[in-house]
Motif scaffolding. Structure first.
Motif, PDB file in Angstrom:
ATOM      1  N   LEU A 119      -7.277  -5.716  12.015  1.00 14.43           N
ATOM      2  CA  LEU A 119      -7.514  -5.167  11.094  1.00 14.43           C
ATOM      3  C   LEU A 119      -8.838  -4.179  10.961  1.00 14.43           C
ATOM      4  CD1 LEU A 119      -7.330  -5.189   7.898  1.00 14.43           C
ATOM      5  CD2 LEU A 119      -9.001  -7.000   7.682  1.00 14.43           C
ATOM      6  N   VAL A 150      -5.594   3.873   9.444  1.00 12.67           N
ATOM      7  CA  VAL A 150      -5.369   4.062   7.852  1.00 12.67           C
ATOM      8  C   VAL A 150      -6.023   4.879   7.232  1.00 12.67           C
ATOM      9  CG1 VAL A 150      -5.322   2.442   5.991  1.00 12.67           C
ATOM     10  CG2 VAL A 150      -4.465   1.603   8.163  1.00 12.67           C
ATOM     11  N   TRP A 200      -8.143  -1.360  12.981  1.00 14.44           N
ATOM     12  CA  TRP A 200      -6.657  -0.604  12.844  1.00 14.44           C
ATOM     13  C   TRP A 200      -7.047   0.449  11.372  1.00 14.44           C
ATOM     14  CZ3 TRP A 200      -4.465  -2.244   8.059  1.00 14.44           C
ATOM     15  CH2 TRP A 200      -2.971  -1.591   7.607  1.00 14.44           C
ATOM     16  N   LEU A 201      -7.795  -0.146  10.604  1.00 17.00           N
ATOM     17  CA  LEU A 201      -8.168   0.679   9.391  1.00 17.00           C
ATOM     18  C   LEU A 201      -8.643   2.100   9.745  1.00 17.00           C
ATOM     19  CD1 LEU A 201      -9.570  -2.076   6.946  1.00 17.00           C
ATOM     20  CD2 LEU A 201      -7.534  -0.686   6.429  1.00 17.00           C
ATOM     21  N   GLN A 233       0.603   4.210   2.834  1.00 20.29           N
ATOM     22  CA  GLN A 233       0.812   3.748   4.206  1.00 20.29           C
ATOM     23  C   GLN A 233       2.077   3.582   4.571  1.00 20.29           C
ATOM     24  OE1 GLN A 233      -1.365  -0.103   4.899  1.00 20.29           O
ATOM     25  NE2 GLN A 233      -3.286   0.789   3.933  1.00 20.29           N
ATOM     26  N   SER A 249       2.430  -8.786   7.776  1.00 21.21           N
ATOM     27  CA  SER A 249       1.062  -8.322   8.164  1.00 21.21           C
ATOM     28  C   SER A 249       0.184  -9.110   8.883  1.00 21.21           C
ATOM     29  CB  SER A 249       0.477  -7.860   6.941  1.00 21.21           C
ATOM     30  OG  SER A 249      -0.862  -7.467   7.085  1.00 21.21           O
ATOM     31  N   LEU A 263      -0.744  -7.838  12.229  1.00 20.47           N
ATOM     32  CA  LEU A 263      -2.373  -7.645  12.584  1.00 20.47           C
ATOM     33  C   LEU A 263      -2.847  -8.887  13.338  1.00 20.47           C
ATOM     34  CD1 LEU A 263      -3.304  -5.646   9.381  1.00 20.47           C
ATOM     35  CD2 LEU A 263      -2.638  -4.704  11.774  1.00 20.47           C
ATOM     36  N   ARG A 299     -11.220  -2.384  -2.820  1.00 18.41           N
ATOM     37  CA  ARG A 299     -10.523  -2.720  -1.708  1.00 18.41           C
ATOM     38  C   ARG A 299     -10.585  -3.996  -0.904  1.00 18.41           C
ATOM     39  NH1 ARG A 299      -7.929   2.015   1.735  1.00 18.41           N
ATOM     40  NH2 ARG A 299      -6.507   0.851   3.127  1.00 18.41           N
ATOM     41  N   PHE A 300     -11.720  -4.234  -0.832  1.00 23.06           N
ATOM     42  CA  PHE A 300     -12.341  -5.627  -0.339  1.00 23.06           C
ATOM     43  C   PHE A 300     -13.632  -5.821  -0.188  1.00 23.06           C
ATOM     44  CE2 PHE A 300     -11.952  -4.526   4.606  1.00 23.06           C
ATOM     45  CZ  PHE A 300     -12.215  -3.142   4.618  1.00 23.06           C
ATOM     46  N   HIS A 331      -8.314  -7.590  -1.503  1.00 27.49           N
ATOM     47  CA  HIS A 331      -7.840  -8.279  -0.390  1.00 27.49           C
ATOM     48  C   HIS A 331      -9.119  -9.700  -0.380  1.00 27.49           C
ATOM     49  CE1 HIS A 331      -6.202  -4.570   0.778  1.00 27.49           C
ATOM     50  NE2 HIS A 331      -5.229  -5.012   1.442  1.00 27.49           N
ATOM     51  N   HIS A 338       0.939  -1.298  -0.099  1.00 23.34           N
ATOM     52  CA  HIS A 338      -0.078   0.191  -0.048  1.00 23.34           C
ATOM     53  C   HIS A 338       0.979   1.173  -0.022  1.00 23.34           C
ATOM     54  CE1 HIS A 338      -3.828  -2.028   1.061  1.00 23.34           C
ATOM     55  NE2 HIS A 338      -3.009  -2.882   1.413  1.00 23.34           N
ATOM     56  N   ASP A 345       2.520  -6.162   2.360  1.00 20.32           N
ATOM     57  CA  ASP A 345       1.460  -5.649   2.752  1.00 20.32           C
ATOM     58  C   ASP A 345       1.759  -4.281   3.622  1.00 20.32           C
ATOM     59  OD1 ASP A 345      -1.485  -5.230   2.803  1.00 20.32           O
ATOM     60  OD2 ASP A 345      -1.392  -6.071   4.877  1.00 20.32           O
TER      61      ASP A 345
HETATM   62  N1  GUN Z   1      -8.475  -4.682   3.790  1.00 24.08           N
HETATM   63  C1  GUN Z   1      -8.903  -3.586   3.451  1.00 24.08           C
HETATM   64  N2  GUN Z   1      -8.131  -2.503   3.356  1.00 24.08           N
HETATM   65  C2  GUN Z   1      -7.037  -3.190   3.681  1.00 24.08           C
HETATM   66  C3  GUN Z   1      -5.483  -2.541   4.187  1.00 24.08           C
HETATM   67  O1  GUN Z   1      -5.313  -1.590   3.786  1.00 24.08           O
HETATM   68  N3  GUN Z   1      -4.498  -3.282   4.564  1.00 24.08           N
HETATM   69  C4  GUN Z   1      -4.838  -4.604   4.905  1.00 24.08           C
HETATM   70  N4  GUN Z   1      -4.097  -5.673   5.322  1.00 24.08           N
HETATM   71  N5  GUN Z   1      -6.140  -5.334   4.562  1.00 24.08           N
HETATM   72  C5  GUN Z   1      -7.014  -4.513   4.041  1.00 24.08           C
END
Ligand code: GUN
Ligand code: ZN
Length: 467
Positions: free
Chosen positions: A93, A101, A96-97, A82, A296, A300, A204-205, A232, A79, A324
């Motif tokens: 996770l 993040v 943390w986001l 980051q 990672s 995490l 992103r996910f 992800h 990323h 990551d």
């Molecule tokens: N899942 C969605 N965004 C992220 C991210 O920034 N990092 C990680 N490790 N997982 C994510």
């Protein structure tokens, strides 16, 4: 540009060492006194110096002594925004986001900050020996353009694209499917296949994507069948539960991306710690890839990726390795190898049958062990294969782009040189066995101080000693 030669000790891979259990050297190429000939950034000849040199009379040659020269490292999942937030305290996770993040990534909408962060990112990558990455930016197209432009300025190969996220993030962080579509369409036209840039559609996910946003990703893929897909997958238990609640029609995480036609060749899901046997089988059949991100996954607390499962010859899943960063607290693929090795050892404790014989799986345990052959294959040719760029990078095959890293087995903490001398008495490796021992010393005891030089397309772009 005129041809040039680089003379030194070379190691690269011609095959997957997991296909050669018991004889991994068969997958490896080693020239103690080798010569690499580069013209216009491309490898045009490679082999033992005594065979190659006579084919190129008058070739100007750079001699590199007491070092190991490998293809540049490939980071399959990282990323850019980051760069400053790695090593953030205390959360897993999803919190943390939210806590660390998203607020940091928001700052990249300031053009000055975007440029400074992006330059620091590439400087640190090169100092780590990484010459190619598949990277996340943010949902901001202007920042994504900065990343493509900076990679272009450095002539580095990159796979990236504007991020899609419209759910489960603060309102100031999300973008509508329509805005994402317009930004991605413009950036694909401007950058995909231009120079060394490749474009990835980047949801992103699934936890951050509405059905409409994933439908937009499908539409982009249909309109641009040559581009990549990067996301992800199955990283953390709370995330997975959230995905299944948000996308009720799918039985598992992979099923969400399958539903929108995203899983196939050139698809990468970062992490995949909790993928089921059935999901792995489907990925294998589709030619889709996963990225092992051990720094990672440990940092995490996401879980223990099962390398021995994805390398099962019955159901091999293409696997890149990645930092990551900043979910991983390191930029260096050498640290990734160190943590990947430890994860393998831990997984093998779980597969030990002493307490519960039903858990014993000797074949998987053997594949979990990250030998130096497997390790350095994984971060060069292996990651290139997983990303479908092995026709361009990842080895010294003729026609490949001449990205390489010059490793110093004495680089690391003060005792690193003494440690390495255990294997070769301080001299360079004479055999592949000895080279492998030094590579293992580098990945377990060395660190980014072991990266003496990094070359991109035949140009030296980083020298540790400032030469
Ligand atoms: N899942 C969605 N965004 C992220 C991210 O920034 N990092 C990680 N490790 N997982 C994510
Ligand atoms: Zn990630």
């Amino acid at each position: 540009m005129a041809a040039q030669g680089i003379r030194g000790t070379f190691v690269d891979f011609v095959d997957d060492p997991w296909r050669h259990v018991g004889d991994e050297q068969a997958a490896t190429r080693f020239f103690r006194d080798g010569l690499l000939v580069v013209e216009d950034g491309i490898v045009v000849d490679h082999g033992p110096a005594e065979e190659v040199a006579p084919r190129h009379p008058g070739l100007p040659i750079t001699e590199i002594r007491d070092r190991l020269i490998l293809p540049g490292f490939i980071d399959g999942h990282i990323h850019v925004p980051q760069t400053r937030v790695l090593g953030a305290y205390g959360e897993q996770l999803l919190p943390w986001l939210e806590k660390w993040v998203f607020p940091e990534e928001r700052r990249y909408s300031d053009p000055g900050y975007a440029l400074e962060g992006t330059r620091r990112f590439f400087d640190t990558l090169l100092a780590s020996g990484t010459t190619t990455c598949q990277a996340f930016t943010t949902a901001d197209p202007a920042f994504t353009r900065v990343v493509f432009e900076e990679a272009t300025r450095r002539n580095m190969r990159i796979i990236t694209g504007v991020t899609a996220i419209d759910q489960n993030a603060p309102e100031w962080f999300t973008r509508s499917p329509e805005a994402f579509y317009d930004a991605a369409t413009e950036l694909i036209a401007e950058f995909h296949g231009v120079g060394r840039n490749l474009y990835a559609i980047t949801p992103r996910f699934a936890y951050g994507a509405s059905p409409a946003l994933l439908e937009t990703c499908r539409r982009l893929r249909d309109e641009h069948p040559g581009v990549w897909v990067h996301t992800h997958i199955s990283e953390n238990p709370s995330e997975i539960a959230g995905v299944l609640a948000l996308h009720g029609g799918s039985a598992d995480y992979l099923g969400v991306y399958e539903k929108y036609g995203l899983v196939g060749e050139r698809f990468t899901g970062g992490h995949g710690v909790w993928l089921s046997d059935d999901e792995l089988r489907r990925m294998s059949e589709a030619g889709a890839a996963v990225t092992f991100c051990p720094c990672s996954n440990l940092y995490l607390g996401s879980g223990l990726f099962r390398l021995g499962k994805v390398t099962d010859p019955e159901r091999r899943v293409l696997t890149s390795f990645g930092t990551d960063m900043g979910g991983g607290n390191r930029f260096s693929m050498l640290n990734v190898l160190e943590d990947a090795y430890k994860v393998g050892m831990l997984n093998n404790t779980l597969l030990d049958g002493s307490v519960d014989p039903s858990r014993q799986n000797l074949a998987e345990a053997e594949r979990n062990k990250l030998s130096p052959y497997r390790a350095f294959y994984a971060i060069t040719r292996g990651s290139a294969e997983a990303l479908y760029i092995d026709d361009r990078v990842g080895s010294f095959d003729i026609g490949r782009e001449a990205d390489f890293v010059v490793l110093d087995w004495t680089g690391g903490p003060p005792a690193a040189a003494w440690h390495a001398s255990l294997y070769t008495d301080g001299r360079g490796p004479e055999t592949l066995d000895e080279a492998a021992e030094l590579l293992f010393a580098i990945m377990m005891v060395g660190d980014d101080r072991a990266v003496a030089e990094t070359w991109v397309a035949g140009q030296r772009t980083y020298a540790r000693d400032g030469a």
